[in-house]
Design a protein around this motif. Structure first.
Motif, PDB file in Angstrom:
ATOM      1  N   THR A  91       0.841  -1.208   0.000  1.00 38.38           N
ATOM      2  CA  THR A  91       0.000   0.000   0.000  1.00 38.38           C
ATOM      3  C   THR A  91       0.874   1.255   0.000  1.00 38.38           C
ATOM      4  O   THR A  91       0.886   2.004   0.977  1.00 38.38           O
ATOM      5  CB  THR A  91      -0.921   0.002   1.236  1.00 38.38           C
ATOM      6  OG1 THR A  91      -0.105  -0.008   2.418  1.00 38.38           O
ATOM      7  CG2 THR A  91      -1.839  -1.203   1.264  1.00 38.38           C
ATOM      8  N   ARG A  94       0.258   5.296   1.527  1.00 29.87           N
ATOM      9  CA  ARG A  94      -0.894   5.482   2.399  1.00 29.87           C
ATOM     10  C   ARG A  94      -0.510   5.895   3.813  1.00 29.87           C
ATOM     11  O   ARG A  94      -1.288   6.533   4.502  1.00 29.87           O
ATOM     12  CB  ARG A  94      -1.743   4.211   2.408  1.00 29.87           C
ATOM     13  CG  ARG A  94      -2.432   3.953   1.077  1.00 29.87           C
ATOM     14  CD  ARG A  94      -3.126   5.232   0.641  1.00 29.87           C
ATOM     15  NE  ARG A  94      -3.784   5.119  -0.617  1.00 29.87           N
ATOM     16  CZ  ARG A  94      -5.117   5.155  -0.765  1.00 29.87           C
ATOM     17  NH1 ARG A  94      -5.890   5.276   0.292  1.00 29.87           N
ATOM     18  NH2 ARG A  94      -5.632   5.081  -1.958  1.00 29.87           N
ATOM     19  N   VAL A 296      -4.390   2.791   5.086  1.00 28.54           N
ATOM     20  CA  VAL A 296      -3.798   1.530   4.617  1.00 28.54           C
ATOM     21  C   VAL A 296      -4.903   0.473   4.475  1.00 28.54           C
ATOM     22  O   VAL A 296      -4.990  -0.233   3.466  1.00 28.54           O
ATOM     23  CB  VAL A 296      -2.688   1.058   5.598  1.00 28.54           C
ATOM     24  CG1 VAL A 296      -2.321  -0.392   5.361  1.00 28.54           C
ATOM     25  CG2 VAL A 296      -1.448   1.941   5.468  1.00 28.54           C
ATOM     26  N   GLU A 299      -6.952   0.940   1.418  1.00 31.91           N
ATOM     27  CA  GLU A 299      -6.245   0.536   0.202  1.00 31.91           C
ATOM     28  C   GLU A 299      -6.206  -0.998   0.081  1.00 31.91           C
ATOM     29  O   GLU A 299      -6.337  -1.543  -1.019  1.00 31.91           O
ATOM     30  CB  GLU A 299      -4.819   1.117   0.210  1.00 31.91           C
ATOM     31  CG  GLU A 299      -3.974   0.805  -1.013  1.00 31.91           C
ATOM     32  CD  GLU A 299      -4.480   1.441  -2.303  1.00 31.91           C
ATOM     33  OE1 GLU A 299      -5.571   2.043  -2.308  1.00 31.91           O
ATOM     34  OE2 GLU A 299      -3.787   1.296  -3.332  1.00 31.91           O
ATOM     35  N   VAL A 300      -6.072  -1.681   1.211  1.00 29.47           N
ATOM     36  CA  VAL A 300      -6.081  -3.148   1.200  1.00 29.47           C
ATOM     37  C   VAL A 300      -7.422  -3.637   0.625  1.00 29.47           C
ATOM     38  O   VAL A 300      -7.473  -4.482  -0.269  1.00 29.47           O
ATOM     39  CB  VAL A 300      -5.870  -3.707   2.636  1.00 29.47           C
ATOM     40  CG1 VAL A 300      -6.211  -5.185   2.708  1.00 29.47           C
ATOM     41  CG2 VAL A 300      -4.429  -3.474   3.087  1.00 29.47           C
ATOM     42  N   ASN A 315      -0.391  -2.296  -7.327  1.00 31.03           N
ATOM     43  CA  ASN A 315       0.661  -2.077  -6.314  1.00 31.03           C
ATOM     44  C   ASN A 315       1.509  -3.323  -6.082  1.00 31.03           C
ATOM     45  O   ASN A 315       1.798  -3.702  -4.946  1.00 31.03           O
ATOM     46  CB  ASN A 315       0.073  -1.637  -4.973  1.00 31.03           C
ATOM     47  CG  ASN A 315      -0.710  -0.363  -5.066  1.00 31.03           C
ATOM     48  OD1 ASN A 315      -0.471   0.451  -5.959  1.00 31.03           O
ATOM     49  ND2 ASN A 315      -1.645  -0.172  -4.173  1.00 31.03           N
TER      50      ASN A 315
END
Ligand code: MLT
Length: 316
Positions: A91, A94, A296, A299-300, A315
């Motif tokens: 990530t 972030r 984070v 984004e995961v 990513n």
């Protein structure tokens, strides 16, 4: 989809994944040695500090993706994962502001030796006369290693303090350097001659040049009393050489990361000698703000969704 998180992930991410219909097992106590026995049924593995080694990949018969909830994949055997056809994502960016803020804080702490002054004060000692420093940071030169998100935020912070910034990165374009207001450098000797150096390069076991990038030779070229901050990875600095440089040339050092650092909460940190020698030492807390954890986690979840719905890997 069965998801295993072998480190703590933000509660908002677990909620979002559960709402999407995934079963998420969060077990932050699992170690890298435990993973091979647990991984078989899972489709997605999320980790932060826990190492993912070749034996885990070999046992991961149903694994479709590994996500590192952080910047970079240095704790994961990406070669083994690639050979097994398992993408490894992270990530980037972030949690960058949080890490950069810690690095800037360390820079100031190292310069004014605040933690040391505080230790005296806590003992009732008023050592006002012992903490006179030569310059302060304004007008001094900071060498920033790297050109990623964290490095760029550090540049902003250092410029806010009135520092001149040199950026050590072969990949930095002259246009980017101009836009950032930094001088691009590629000569390690020039980096070593800066008043302070802050390291923000990625470490990879597959890139030998990143291991002990800061070595005895480099430290030997730094000025007496210069500042070194490492909020990147322990492996990029040679710890034994660092201790020597602190003892022999009064290097002022801030560390958030260490070679062979503990992985799990409450593990024991053995290098107390280093923690005593440096100006400021923290237990890898660069990314430890709720805001960064949420970003984070978001984004995961986003990467998982893109992967599961569209088969796209981001990513990586
Ligand atoms: C990162 O890689 O983004 C951080 O180092 C994550 C962490 O704090 O473990």
């Amino acid at each position: 989809m069965l998801v295993l998180a072998a480190d703590k992930v933000d509660a908002s991410a677990v909620e979002a994944m559960t709402a999407m219909g995934y079963t998420v097992d969060v077990d932050p106590k699992l170690t890298d040695a435990d993973l091979p026995a647990h991984i078989e049924k899972y489709n997605i593995l999320i980790v932060r500090s826990t190492k993912v080694k070749a034996d885990t990949i070999a046992a991961a018969k149903n694994l479709k993706m590994v996500i590192r909830a952080g910047a970079g994949t240095s704790t994961i055997d990406v070669k083994a994962a690639a050979a097994a056809g398992i993408p490894v994502c992270n990530t980037p960016g972030r949690n960058a502001a949080a890490v950069a803020e810690l690095a800037i804080g360390m820079l100031v702490c190292c310069d004014r030796r605040m933690p040391r002054a505080m230790r005296h004060l806590a003992q009732g000692e008023w050592k006002k006369g012992s903490f006179q420093v030569a310059h302060g940071l304004r007008g001094r030169t900071l060498g920033v290693v790297g050109r990623g998100f964290i490095a760029r935020y550090v540049v902003e912070g250092a410029k806010g303090l009135g520092m001149k910034v040199k950026m050590f990165s072969a990949g930095l374009t002259e246009e980017d350097a101009k836009e950032l207001g930094v001088e691009k450098i590629t000569d390690k000797n020039e980096l070593a001659s800066c008043d302070a150096v802050s390291v923000h390069m990625a470490y990879s076991a597959n890139k030998p040049e990143t291991f002990h990038f800061i070595d005895a030779d480099f430290l030997g070229k730094m000025r007496d009393g210069a500042i070194l901050v490492n909020c990147a990875r322990g492996e990029v600095v040679d710890t034994a050489a660092l201790k020597e440089a602190i003892k022999t040339k009064g290097l002022r050092v801030g560390c958030d990361v260490y070679e062979n650092e503990p992985v799990k909460a409450d593990d024991v940190f053995v290098d107390t000698e280093l923690a005593e020698l440096v100006e400021v030492a923290t237990p890898h807390i660069g990314a430890s703000t709720n805001q960064a954890s949420e970003a984070v986690g978001e984004e995961v979840v986003r990467m998982m969704e893109v992967f599961i719905k569209d088969g796209k890997v981001e990513n990586c």
